[in-house]
Design a protein around this motif. Structure first.
Motif, PDB file in Angstrom:
ATOM      1  N   SER A  31       0.831  -1.207   0.000  1.00 54.33           N
ATOM      2  CA  SER A  31       0.000   0.000   0.000  1.00 54.33           C
ATOM      3  C   SER A  31       0.864   1.255   0.000  1.00 54.33           C
ATOM      4  O   SER A  31       0.549   2.242  -0.676  1.00 54.33           O
ATOM      5  N   ALA A  32       1.965   1.211   0.769  1.00 53.68           N
ATOM      6  CA  ALA A  32       2.863   2.364   0.807  1.00 53.68           C
ATOM      7  C   ALA A  32       3.527   2.593  -0.551  1.00 53.68           C
ATOM      8  O   ALA A  32       3.679   3.742  -0.995  1.00 53.68           O
ATOM      9  N   LEU A  33       3.907   1.522  -1.231  1.00 54.55           N
ATOM     10  CA  LEU A  33       4.491   1.660  -2.564  1.00 54.55           C
ATOM     11  C   LEU A  33       3.496   2.282  -3.542  1.00 54.55           C
ATOM     12  O   LEU A  33       3.874   3.092  -4.396  1.00 54.55           O
ATOM     13  N   ALA A  34       2.233   1.893  -3.405  1.00 56.72           N
ATOM     14  CA  ALA A  34       1.211   2.417  -4.313  1.00 56.72           C
ATOM     15  C   ALA A  34       0.989   3.916  -4.112  1.00 56.72           C
ATOM     16  O   ALA A  34       0.452   4.583  -5.001  1.00 56.72           O
ATOM     17  N   GLY A  90      -1.408  11.243  -1.975  1.00 53.86           N
ATOM     18  CA  GLY A  90      -0.948   9.904  -2.338  1.00 53.86           C
ATOM     19  C   GLY A  90      -1.834   8.825  -1.751  1.00 53.86           C
ATOM     20  O   GLY A  90      -2.118   7.806  -2.400  1.00 53.86           O
ATOM     21  N   LEU A  91      -2.304   9.037  -0.522  1.00 52.24           N
ATOM     22  CA  LEU A  91      -3.221   8.086   0.111  1.00 52.24           C
ATOM     23  C   LEU A  91      -4.534   7.997  -0.656  1.00 52.24           C
ATOM     24  O   LEU A  91      -5.081   6.905  -0.851  1.00 52.24           O
ATOM     25  N   PRO A  96      -7.607   2.562  -4.323  1.00 56.88           N
ATOM     26  CA  PRO A  96      -7.967   1.238  -4.859  1.00 56.88           C
ATOM     27  C   PRO A  96      -7.028   0.129  -4.386  1.00 56.88           C
ATOM     28  O   PRO A  96      -7.455  -0.990  -4.144  1.00 56.88           O
ATOM     29  N   VAL A  97      -5.744   0.470  -4.226  1.00 55.25           N
ATOM     30  CA  VAL A  97      -4.763  -0.537  -3.825  1.00 55.25           C
ATOM     31  C   VAL A  97      -4.915  -0.896  -2.356  1.00 55.25           C
ATOM     32  O   VAL A  97      -4.989  -2.077  -1.994  1.00 55.25           O
ATOM     33  N   TRP A  98      -4.958   0.131  -1.466  1.00 57.80           N
ATOM     34  CA  TRP A  98      -5.001  -0.223  -0.054  1.00 57.80           C
ATOM     35  C   TRP A  98      -6.362  -0.771   0.370  1.00 57.80           C
ATOM     36  O   TRP A  98      -6.446  -1.559   1.323  1.00 57.80           O
ATOM     37  N   ILE A  99      -7.425  -0.413  -0.330  1.00 59.13           N
ATOM     38  CA  ILE A  99      -8.716  -1.035  -0.036  1.00 59.13           C
ATOM     39  C   ILE A  99      -8.683  -2.508  -0.441  1.00 59.13           C
ATOM     40  O   ILE A  99      -9.187  -3.382   0.280  1.00 59.13           O
ATOM     41  N   ILE A 173     -10.729  13.374   3.734  1.00 59.47           N
ATOM     42  CA  ILE A 173     -10.484  11.974   4.103  1.00 59.47           C
ATOM     43  C   ILE A 173     -11.613  11.457   4.983  1.00 59.47           C
ATOM     44  O   ILE A 173     -12.094  10.319   4.821  1.00 59.47           O
ATOM     45  N   PHE A 174     -12.051  12.279   5.927  1.00 59.89           N
ATOM     46  CA  PHE A 174     -13.142  11.892   6.822  1.00 59.89           C
ATOM     47  C   PHE A 174     -14.417  11.611   6.035  1.00 59.89           C
ATOM     48  O   PHE A 174     -15.121  10.635   6.292  1.00 59.89           O
ATOM     49  N   MET A 175     -14.712  12.457   5.046  1.00 56.22           N
ATOM     50  CA  MET A 175     -15.883  12.244   4.216  1.00 56.22           C
ATOM     51  C   MET A 175     -15.748  10.970   3.393  1.00 56.22           C
ATOM     52  O   MET A 175     -16.717  10.234   3.193  1.00 56.22           O
ATOM     53  N   GLY A 176     -14.540  10.694   2.903  1.00 54.90           N
ATOM     54  CA  GLY A 176     -14.319   9.455   2.162  1.00 54.90           C
ATOM     55  C   GLY A 176     -14.579   8.230   3.019  1.00 54.90           C
ATOM     56  O   GLY A 176     -15.248   7.282   2.587  1.00 54.90           O
TER      57      GLY A 176
END
Length: 278
Positions: A31-34, A90-91, A96-99, A173-176
């Motif tokens: 996830s960090a790489l993504a 970046g987050l 899509p990757v970290w989810i 981010i909170f809304m996401g």
């Protein structure tokens, strides 16, 4: 070991704690790489992004005739701000990757039916998260207007740049994350773990929890910040409860129909040829 081979050898998806920790570390690393492409993009478009986020301040100055600007108090404040914004963007871009990595970490312990459910919800989670971030972007100017509306004529709003922009990004981010709440609630309901009425009974604790989270997410202690953060989450929560209750009623009708069909055939004699085949 491949996923298919691992499932055949270990159909219940069990593994020691050490292997769980290694699995979690590997997925966090992926996830960090993504996030790296998103960080690079944010670093490049930092100027345009700051201009868009601070546009409400210019609108306030024109509409109300007061001074509204950002203050960078420290020598390294500008660099810290650019780095934080790049990390957060970046987050978002890597969502899509970290989810997916989160889904892949959880699913080995689920049944085949539960994995099928969670896969469909994972595909729904990515656009919902991005939609929540976009919603936060849309409502941000209104929040700035509301929070500065109490400044009297002739006054000024000299805001700390870190607080201002951190609040903007925290809001998005909170809304996401808030937009993911219905997916999680409905997924647990769809696999039969929690009924909608159970969610509804916990409404008092939910309101308390949302209030606490909103207070932690807001950079200041003002009521308006908590209000704009908490209300969308509550609306999504109770909307998801409504969908769960509808799903429970549909499931209950289907179960009752199957029970009636079973009762209607229970007293029928088994045909002779069926008995001979036993």
């Amino acid at each position: 070991m491949s996923a298919s081979k691992g499932r055949k050898a270990n159909p219940e998806g069990r593994m020691p704690l050490k292997e769980h920790l290694i699995e979690a570390r590997n997925r966090i690393f992926k996830s960090a790489l993504a996030m790296i492409p998103g960080i690079v993009i944010a670093w490049i478009i930092y100027g345009q992004l700051i201009g868009a986020l601070t546009k409400p301040l210019g609108d306030i100055e024109k509409a109300r005739g007061i001074v509204a600007s950002l203050n960078f108090p420290g020598v390294t404040t500008s660099f810290d701000l650019k780095l934080q914004i790049s990390l957060i963007l970046g987050l978002v871009i890597a969502s899509p990757v970290w989810i997916y990595q989160l889904w892949a970490f959880i699913t080995p312990g689920l049944t085949k039916k539960e994995r099928r459910y969670t896969l469909s919800y994972m595909f729904a989670s990515v656009p919902l998260f991005l939609a929540g971030v976009w919603a936060g972007w849309i409502i941000w100017p209104n929040i700035v207007m509301a929070m500065t509306s109490f400044t009297p004529s002739g006054g000024s709003n000299i805001m700390d740049a870190l607080d201002y922009l951190r609040f903007a990004l925290q809001l998005m981010i909170f809304m996401g994350v808030a937009f993911l709440v219905p997916v999680v609630l409905f997924a647990l309901n769809a696999i039969g773990l929690v009924r909608g009425t159970t969610y509804l009974k916990a409404w008092r604790f939910t309101i308390l929890g949302v209030t606490i989270v909103s207070a932690m997410a807001a950079p200041g202690s003002d009521v308006m910040s908590m209000f704009f953060l908490g209300v969308p989450l509550l609306v999504l929560y109770f909307g998801a409860i409504g969908l769960c209750i509808i799903n429970d009623k549909r499931r209950d009708r289907r179960t009752a129909k199957q029970a009636r069909e079973t009762d209607s055939t229970a007293d029928l004699a088994t045909p002779l040829h069926d008995l001979e085949e036993i």
